[in-house]
Design a protein around this motif. Sequence first.
Motif, PDB file in Angstrom:
ATOM      1  N   GLY A   1     -71.650-188.837  52.797  1.00  0.00           N
ATOM      2  CA  GLY A   1     -72.643-188.890  51.643  1.00  0.00           C
ATOM      3  C   GLY A   1     -72.778-187.848  50.256  1.00  0.00           C
ATOM      4  O   GLY A   1     -73.014-188.807  49.075  1.00  0.00           O
ATOM      5  N   MET A   2     -72.915-186.444  50.442  1.00  0.00           N
ATOM      6  CA  MET A   2     -72.979-185.319  50.316  1.00  0.00           C
ATOM      7  C   MET A   2     -71.183-184.825  49.648  1.00  0.00           C
ATOM      8  O   MET A   2     -71.095-183.855  49.158  1.00  0.00           O
ATOM      9  N   SER A   3     -70.711-185.051  50.210  1.00  0.00           N
ATOM     10  CA  SER A   3     -68.707-184.914  49.399  1.00  0.00           C
ATOM     11  C   SER A   3     -69.027-183.799  50.589  1.00  0.00           C
ATOM     12  O   SER A   3     -67.764-182.509  50.005  1.00  0.00           O
ATOM     13  N   HIS A   4     -69.471-182.991  51.668  1.00  0.00           N
ATOM     14  CA  HIS A   4     -69.725-181.877  52.295  1.00  0.00           C
ATOM     15  C   HIS A   4     -68.722-181.695  53.875  1.00  0.00           C
ATOM     16  O   HIS A   4     -68.242-180.925  53.945  1.00  0.00           O
TER      17      HIS A   4
ATOM     18  N   GLY B   1     -72.493-181.526  36.732  1.00  0.00           N
ATOM     19  CA  GLY B   1     -71.018-181.791  36.412  1.00  0.00           C
ATOM     20  C   GLY B   1     -70.320-180.380  36.137  1.00  0.00           C
ATOM     21  O   GLY B   1     -69.282-180.671  34.718  1.00  0.00           O
ATOM     22  N   ALA B   2     -70.063-180.166  37.111  1.00  0.00           N
ATOM     23  CA  ALA B   2     -68.475-179.452  37.285  1.00  0.00           C
ATOM     24  C   ALA B   2     -67.201-179.975  36.599  1.00  0.00           C
ATOM     25  O   ALA B   2     -67.347-181.216  36.671  1.00  0.00           O
ATOM     26  N   LYS B   3     -66.941-179.021  35.746  1.00  0.00           N
ATOM     27  CA  LYS B   3     -65.518-179.561  35.134  1.00  0.00           C
ATOM     28  C   LYS B   3     -64.335-178.869  36.378  1.00  0.00           C
ATOM     29  O   LYS B   3     -62.982-179.916  36.564  1.00  0.00           O
TER      30      LYS B   3
ATOM     31  N   VAL C   1     -67.699-189.471  36.738  1.00  0.00           N
ATOM     32  CA  VAL C   1     -69.009-189.192  37.645  1.00  0.00           C
ATOM     33  C   VAL C   1     -70.419-189.627  37.752  1.00  0.00           C
ATOM     34  O   VAL C   1     -71.248-189.280  36.829  1.00  0.00           O
ATOM     35  N   ARG C   2     -70.956-190.603  38.402  1.00  0.00           N
ATOM     36  CA  ARG C   2     -72.460-191.397  38.504  1.00  0.00           C
ATOM     37  C   ARG C   2     -73.057-191.493  38.789  1.00  0.00           C
ATOM     38  O   ARG C   2     -71.980-191.335  40.317  1.00  0.00           O
TER      39      ARG C   2
ATOM     40  N   ARG D   1     -73.853-182.471  44.880  1.00  0.00           N
ATOM     41  CA  ARG D   1     -74.696-181.964  43.416  1.00  0.00           C
ATOM     42  C   ARG D   1     -74.098-181.352  43.300  1.00  0.00           C
ATOM     43  O   ARG D   1     -74.001-181.451  42.014  1.00  0.00           O
ATOM     44  N   ILE D   2     -73.087-180.424  43.036  1.00  0.00           N
ATOM     45  CA  ILE D   2     -72.507-179.555  41.953  1.00  0.00           C
ATOM     46  C   ILE D   2     -71.572-180.619  41.157  1.00  0.00           C
ATOM     47  O   ILE D   2     -71.195-180.482  40.020  1.00  0.00           O
ATOM     48  N   LEU D   3     -70.582-181.536  41.600  1.00  0.00           N
ATOM     49  CA  LEU D   3     -70.391-182.735  41.363  1.00  0.00           C
ATOM     50  C   LEU D   3     -71.198-183.459  40.273  1.00  0.00           C
ATOM     51  O   LEU D   3     -70.740-184.111  39.062  1.00  0.00           O
TER      52      LEU D   3
END
Length: 463
Positions: free
Chosen positions: A338-341, A378-380, A395-396, A373-375
């Motif tokens: 769930g946290m993309s980790h 707003g990470a590019k 990303v929403r 959280r990083i995504l």
Amino acid sequence: MNDHQIKVSFHGGTGWVTGANFLLENVAESREETTKILIDCGMYQGSEEAQALNYADFVYDPADIDILIITHAHADHIGRVPKLVKDGFKGKIYSTDATRDITEIMFQDSLKIISYEAKKQNIEPMYARADVNKALSLWKTVSFHDPVSLPNGFTVTLYHAGHILGSAMAKFNYGSKNILFTGDIGNSPDPLLRDTETIDDADYMIIESVYGDRNHEDKEQRIEKLKEAINETIAKKGILMIPSFALERTQNILYVINNLIEDGEVPQVPVFLDSPLAIDITHVFKKYPELFNDDVQARMKTDPDVFSFPGFVETHSVEESKAIMRKPSPKIIVSSAGMSHAGRIIHHEKQYLDDPENMLLFIGYQAVGTPGRILQDGAKKMKLLGTEVEIKAQVRTISGYSAHKDSEHLVEFVSHSAERLKHVFVAMGEPKASLFLVQRIRDYLGVKATAPDQDDSVILDMS
């Protein structure tokens, strides 16, 4: 000496959302007259320090613990139970039936991850299969509202927490007073579960505070926002990726997608549940329809399997997961973590985040420091599986699917016992969230509230 004093020690879940671990004991003359009760024994998650904390020795002797009460089966509440057993615990473990069933699946999954990571780092695993088996052999299940007598005058009763399937609040009676450990309490009304029960007679309370400093968006908006995300992605012939916790969030999302497709609110497209863990847990959910709310039970009269619908595909093997890439768009991928980790979601993000036609939709809390959280912030660009990926996809976030009460509803929950409460201990949140909730409870309810530090202890009068 006062015969009705208890000592509460905060050995985890203080200054952190994760790592719940509380010790409750009566103050007595001798060890024979003392009962030591642990409430939850969870892993720390979401930071570089987490592994060191998880592997560290317990500050108490596990062999001294008589009883362990498990509020629910999330890793941050059960994750160190096998280590507790490995280090000497041989008492009884109590939880609801659904929590016991989910815990068994979670332990098996965690064992694989721990063994893999330990081998990679050339260290001894935190625990082994024998420790998992021993923990499960110590387990006893109890029903909601059925008081359980514990040694030396304690009674514990479990109440519906509304957080995840089988989740419970534990109220301990001792002397003439009681203390409520909320565990994590749900963001009621939940799409699937019964509401968090009202407790109006707590003398002391240990409460969570994940969202202690903020409120969720309107719950009615969460279905509309999911519908909007699905329809937008389908219109662009894109791919909607939903990183989802395997436990509860996935089942909530499947239920909502089921209803949207069955009711014609969104077009039928392939929906892949790409998580063996989530698949196994979903099968446990089907065992306990009595824990669902009235709306779900009513729907099940005409739609018996509310977690399956036209276009739905479970992908068990790695080969099946890889084959998703060969399926034409549009499509929806629900995958953990769930946290993309960790987990399969990272492979999909690596493949699809560089395309503006696609969307990454977060539906849950993203801990500080996690890729999620990083995504979300707003990470590019991001390094995914060794490759730097440009983030061009939308990303929403939909926060309304959180399984935790927000600030307003945490205060409301406490308010039902306000006239009787002597002290509220705010835990299981980031420091700013806990401290904000402390202040709100003081200001709005006039109830004494504090946020304990790690390993703090308090003596409470229960006479």
